[in-house]
Scaffold this motif. Structure first.
Motif, short mmCIF file in Angstrom:
data_model
loop_
_atom_site.label_atom_id
_atom_site.label_comp_id
_atom_site.label_asym_id
_atom_site.label_seq_id
_atom_site.Cartn_x
_atom_site.Cartn_y
_atom_site.Cartn_z
N UNK A 59 0.80 -1.23 0.00
CA UNK A 59 0.00 0.00 0.00
C UNK A 59 0.84 1.28 0.00
N UNK A 60 2.12 1.17 0.34
CA UNK A 60 2.84 2.43 0.52
C UNK A 60 4.27 2.45 0.02
N UNK A 61 4.84 1.29 -0.28
CA UNK A 61 6.25 1.24 -0.62
C UNK A 61 6.58 1.99 -1.90
N UNK A 62 5.74 1.87 -2.92
CA UNK A 62 6.04 2.58 -4.17
C UNK A 62 6.08 4.09 -3.98
N UNK A 63 5.16 4.62 -3.17
CA UNK A 63 5.16 6.07 -2.91
C UNK A 63 6.40 6.47 -2.13
N UNK A 64 6.74 5.70 -1.12
CA UNK A 64 7.93 6.01 -0.33
C UNK A 64 9.19 5.90 -1.19
N UNK A 65 9.29 4.83 -1.97
CA UNK A 65 10.45 4.64 -2.83
C UNK A 65 10.58 5.77 -3.84
N UNK A 66 9.44 6.22 -4.38
CA UNK A 66 9.47 7.33 -5.32
C UNK A 66 9.98 8.60 -4.68
N UNK A 67 9.60 8.84 -3.42
CA UNK A 67 10.11 10.02 -2.71
C UNK A 67 11.60 9.91 -2.44
N UNK A 68 12.07 8.71 -2.12
CA UNK A 68 13.50 8.53 -1.90
C UNK A 68 14.28 8.89 -3.16
N UNK A 69 13.80 8.40 -4.31
CA UNK A 69 14.46 8.71 -5.58
C UNK A 69 14.41 10.21 -5.85
N UNK A 70 13.26 10.82 -5.61
CA UNK A 70 13.09 12.26 -5.92
C UNK A 70 14.02 13.13 -5.08
N UNK A 71 14.18 12.80 -3.81
CA UNK A 71 14.94 13.67 -2.92
C UNK A 71 16.39 13.24 -2.73
N UNK A 72 16.80 12.17 -3.41
CA UNK A 72 18.19 11.73 -3.31
C UNK A 72 19.13 12.75 -3.93
N UNK A 73 20.33 12.87 -3.37
CA UNK A 73 21.36 13.75 -3.93
C UNK A 73 22.13 13.10 -5.06
N UNK A 74 22.18 11.77 -5.05
CA UNK A 74 23.02 11.11 -6.04
C UNK A 74 22.60 9.67 -6.26
N UNK A 75 23.52 8.92 -6.86
CA UNK A 75 23.18 7.60 -7.36
C UNK A 75 22.85 6.58 -6.27
N UNK A 76 23.47 6.70 -5.08
CA UNK A 76 23.27 5.65 -4.07
C UNK A 76 21.81 5.56 -3.65
N UNK A 77 21.22 6.66 -3.20
CA UNK A 77 19.84 6.56 -2.73
C UNK A 77 18.84 6.50 -3.86
N UNK A 78 19.22 6.94 -5.06
CA UNK A 78 18.39 6.66 -6.23
C UNK A 78 18.32 5.15 -6.43
N UNK A 79 19.47 4.48 -6.28
CA UNK A 79 19.51 3.02 -6.38
C UNK A 79 18.65 2.38 -5.31
N UNK A 80 18.76 2.88 -4.08
CA UNK A 80 18.01 2.31 -2.97
C UNK A 80 16.50 2.40 -3.23
N UNK A 81 16.03 3.55 -3.70
CA UNK A 81 14.61 3.72 -3.98
C UNK A 81 14.10 2.74 -5.03
#
Length: 207
Positions: free
Chosen positions: A167-189
């Motif tokens: 119910x919520x992981x895709x939204x959370x993951x999308x926010x992680x990608x959006x607010x990431x500074x670089x490749x590492x947390x984009x990868x995590x999302x």
């Protein structure tokens, strides 16, 4: 791949996400990542492939750099994104689900799912029960039980994913990608979305 290799890969992915999301990844983990000791598969699925590609980019961008320096940079990014003040990503299920009160009764529903499977969060996880890394730790627990032959763990996983994480992981993951500074947390999302989608499909087939 053998069943044992598949279980090892599933656990390795979830362990990676827990390390990345529970707190700033440790300097030891960063050093292992930059050394190339973590395997990055070529093709699995759209989100997973995108996540692995960003992870390869992170490793290439930081090749030869001191792990302590990279660790400090990730600490700043983790603090900005997840800790704050005013973090853009509040990685709690009850924050993302409108029908749950943030840090309210929604936590009890998550705790009930843990209790039904006979699991309690480790004592070194002081966050709330609905915190992303805690839910991932529960997922890891269920995968490990499946690995040991507990067929009922597939049912617990299917229900938990269906009633909670889906119910919520895709939204959370999308926010992680959006607010990431670089490749590492984009990868995590991207990996977060991919892992949960993969586990949801697998648990549905096996339960």
């Amino acid at each position: 791949m053998s069943d044992e290799e598949i279980y090892a890969a599933r656990l390795e992915l979830v362990d990676f996400l827990i390390e990345a999301l529970w707190d700033t990844p440790s300097e030891e983990f960063v050093g292992t990542l930059l050394s190339g000791e973590i395997r990055v598969p070529e093709s699995v699925g759209e989100d997973l492939d995108a996540g692995f590609e960003r992870l390869r980019t992170f490793i290439e961008e930081n090749e030869g750099r001191d792990a302590e320096v990279v660790h400090r940079e990730l600490n700043r990014e983790y603090t900005r994104v997840f800790v704050g003040p005013r973090p853009p990503v509040m990685a709690h299920e009850s924050y993302y689900r409108e029908e749950m009160d943030f840090l309210g009764k929604g936590k009890a529903e998550v705790e009930a799912s843990y209790a039904a499977a006979g699991w309690n969060p480790p004592e070194d996880y002081p966050e709330e029960a609905d915190f992303l890394a805690v839910e991932l730790a529960f997922l890891r627990h269920l995968i490990e039980r499946q690995r040991r032959g507990a067929a009922e763990a597939f049912g617990y996983e299917r229900v938990f994913l269906e009633e909670h994480m889906a119910h919520w992981i895709d939204d959370c993951a999308g926010d992680i990608v959006e607010y990431a500074d670089g490749a590492f947390y984009e990868a995590v999302g991207r990996l977060l979305s991919g892992v949960v989608a993969f586990e949801y499909e697998l648990a549905g087939q096996m339960a």
